[in-house]
Design an enzyme around this catalytic site. Structure first.
Site, PDB file in Angstrom:
ATOM      1  N   ARG A 113     -10.530  -6.969   3.888  1.00 17.94           N
ATOM      2  CA  ARG A 113      -9.990  -6.178   5.007  1.00 17.94           C
ATOM      3  C   ARG A 113      -8.551  -6.538   5.366  1.00 17.94           C
ATOM      4  NH1 ARG A 113     -15.395  -7.209   6.687  1.00 17.94           N
ATOM      5  NH2 ARG A 113     -16.665  -5.316   6.663  1.00 17.94           N
ATOM      6  N   LYS A 135       3.776   1.508   3.781  1.00 14.30           N
ATOM      7  CA  LYS A 135       2.937   2.509   3.120  1.00 14.30           C
ATOM      8  C   LYS A 135       2.554   2.004   1.726  1.00 14.30           C
ATOM      9  CE  LYS A 135       4.456   6.794   3.523  1.00 14.30           C
ATOM     10  NZ  LYS A 135       5.432   7.908   3.634  1.00 14.30           N
ATOM     11  N   GLU A 177      17.948   7.920  -3.386  1.00 15.04           N
ATOM     12  CA  GLU A 177      17.281   7.619  -2.121  1.00 15.04           C
ATOM     13  C   GLU A 177      18.311   7.249  -1.048  1.00 15.04           C
ATOM     14  OE1 GLU A 177      13.476   7.736  -0.335  1.00 15.04           O
ATOM     15  OE2 GLU A 177      14.107   8.194  -2.380  1.00 15.04           O
ATOM     16  N   LYS A 214      16.130   3.497   7.811  1.00 19.90           N
ATOM     17  CA  LYS A 214      14.682   3.585   7.678  1.00 19.90           C
ATOM     18  C   LYS A 214      13.972   2.721   8.721  1.00 19.90           C
ATOM     19  CE  LYS A 214      10.907   3.981   4.478  1.00 19.90           C
ATOM     20  NZ  LYS A 214      10.457   4.034   3.076  1.00 19.90           N
ATOM     21  N   GLU A 224       3.786   7.716  11.235  1.00 25.97           N
ATOM     22  CA  GLU A 224       4.176   8.967  10.583  1.00 25.97           C
ATOM     23  C   GLU A 224       3.622  10.195  11.313  1.00 25.97           C
ATOM     24  OE1 GLU A 224       4.995  10.145   5.929  1.00 25.97           O
ATOM     25  OE2 GLU A 224       3.235   8.945   6.415  1.00 25.97           O
ATOM     26  N   ARG A 228       9.317  10.429  11.494  1.00 21.98           N
ATOM     27  CA  ARG A 228       9.346   9.796  10.169  1.00 21.98           C
ATOM     28  C   ARG A 228       9.388  10.821   9.037  1.00 21.98           C
ATOM     29  NH1 ARG A 228       5.735   4.478   8.878  1.00 21.98           N
ATOM     30  NH2 ARG A 228       6.102   4.268   6.652  1.00 21.98           N
ATOM     31  N   ASN A 232      11.379  12.453   4.356  1.00 20.95           N
ATOM     32  CA  ASN A 232      10.892  13.299   3.261  1.00 20.95           C
ATOM     33  C   ASN A 232      11.924  14.327   2.807  1.00 20.95           C
ATOM     34  OD1 ASN A 232       8.325  12.075   3.220  1.00 20.95           O
ATOM     35  ND2 ASN A 232       7.673  13.331   4.951  1.00 20.95           N
ATOM     36  N   HIS A 235      11.790  15.619  -0.658  1.00 19.19           N
ATOM     37  CA  HIS A 235      10.537  15.168  -1.253  1.00 19.19           C
ATOM     38  C   HIS A 235       9.499  16.275  -1.444  1.00 19.19           C
ATOM     39  CE1 HIS A 235      12.133  11.190  -0.728  1.00 19.19           C
ATOM     40  NE2 HIS A 235      11.036  10.628  -1.171  1.00 19.19           N
ATOM     41  N   HIS A 239       8.594  16.207  -5.039  1.00 21.55           N
ATOM     42  CA  HIS A 239       7.296  15.788  -5.572  1.00 21.55           C
ATOM     43  C   HIS A 239       6.728  16.848  -6.511  1.00 21.55           C
ATOM     44  CE1 HIS A 239       6.191  12.596  -2.294  1.00 21.55           C
ATOM     45  NE2 HIS A 239       6.917  12.097  -3.266  1.00 21.55           N
ATOM     46  N   HIS A 254      11.163   9.583 -10.202  1.00 28.19           N
ATOM     47  CA  HIS A 254      10.956   9.986  -8.813  1.00 28.19           C
ATOM     48  C   HIS A 254      12.281  10.313  -8.119  1.00 28.19           C
ATOM     49  CE1 HIS A 254       9.431  10.103  -4.728  1.00 28.19           C
ATOM     50  NE2 HIS A 254      10.321   9.193  -4.392  1.00 28.19           N
TER      51      HIS A 254
END
Length: 338
Positions: A113, A135, A177, A214, A224, A228, A232, A235, A239, A254
């Protein structure tokens, strides 16, 4: 230099400096069982430099690339933690790019956990992106990062010297980025990128500037829920480009996909300036995929709300706006750029 991150109950430092890999034993708590996770594409000396500073360290090397970010690879890390008898007082160290950080961080998040992990990103993309935000994830059933958890590292070490071994394409991927964050949130950084002929001498400053953006965004929206989404930019369609290209002989990285994705969601003054900046660093400003193919992937975006997708639009460097797009609007947007 040191940047401090404080997200809810979690707080940690990001240290940036040349030669910091050799200082890991002083800056991180390695006086316990430590599993150093790296991949086959990372120079082995980086992980071994960390390993030599561990009191009771073990090394696990996973396959290189996005294709390794699977539940099966996750299970291999969990198997190793269990085999070595790790407890909640032990730690994982991720040494490598975003794939290593994502999957090693996710393993740390779910083992017993949650145990501690440290992130030692060795690509420009991972240094300015995945080192902040907590993330962690794996890909599942062809959907990128669809299974994961928020789990912040206990510390991040960024050694710009690790970028000396990156090939030009991987370095450019990270620049994409930086451009993304400057385009939405820092006109000064955007101008610096435009005016600097060689990023080498100013890399620590560029990395720190991108991270400050960031850190501020994540601090204001740690789970998020709203702001936030600005991260993106490029993105949603990026993506889709990345997913579509995975089936081709020459898939986009990417960052390359994000670069091309920014061209769909920028306009006005920003569109031309972003395009010129991307071209300056050898990044793509277009893609070969049809609107229907990109739309099919874009509609799988995990950040959609019902039938709509939240887009980040930039008309002027340093400023952004959000706009919800349904299927028809998204199709029109993609077609308008073809």
């Amino acid at each position: 230099m040191t940047l401090h991150c404080h997200f809810g109950q979690d707080a940690y430092d990001i240290r940036i400096g040349r030669g910091l890999l050799a200082e890991a034993g002083r800056l991180l708590d390695l006086r316990r069982k430590v599993l150093v996770v790296t991949d086959s594409g990372v120079p082995e000396d980086y992980a071994r430099t960390i390993l030599r500073q561990c009191r009771e360290g073990s090394l696990l090397t996973i396959p290189q690339g996005e294709g390794a970010k699977t539940p099966e690879t996750l299970l291999s890390i969990l198997d190793e933690l269990l085999r070595l008898g790790f407890t909640r007082s032990d730690a994982v160290v991720a040494v490598g790019g975003g794939v290593v950080g994502d999957i090693a961080g996710f393993a740390a998040a779910v083992y017993q956990r949650g145990i501690e992990y440290y992130n030692v990103p060795t690509t420009l993309l991972s240094q300015v992106d995945s080192s902040v935000g907590g993330k962690t994830a794996v890909n599942f059933r062809g959907v990128k990062n669809i299974v994961g958890a928020f789990h912040n590292p206990s510390a991040v070490l960024i050694d710009p010297d690790t970028l000396l071994t990156l090939d030009s394409r991987l370095f450019a991927e990270g620049v994409a980025e930086v451009v993304k964050m400057a385009a939405t949130s820092d006109a000064g950084l955007f101008s610096l990128l435009e005016q600097t002929p060689d990023l080498g001498p100013v890399l620590p400053e560029v990395i720190a500037s991108a991270l400050r953006i960031k850190i501020e965004v994540v601090a204001r929206d740690p789970q998020e829920k709203g702001l936030r989404a600005v991260l993106n930019f490029g993105h949603t369609i990026g993506h889709a480009i990345e997913a579509a290209s995975a089936k081709t002989p020459a898939p986009f990285y990417h960052g390359e996909a994000v670069a091309a994705g920014m061209m769909y969601t920028s306009a006005g003054e920003a569109h031309g300036r972003i395009a010129r900046l991307l071209e300056k660093f050898g990044l793509p400003t277009s893609d070969p995929f049809g609107a229907d193919e990109l739309l099919a992937y874009a509609l799988k975006d995990k950040k959609r709300n019902g039938a709509a997708v939240k887009l980040v639009l930039v008309d002027k460097p340093g400023e952004f706006r959000f706009e919800w797009a349904d299927e028809d609007s998204l199709r029109q947007l993609i077609q308008s750029r073809k």
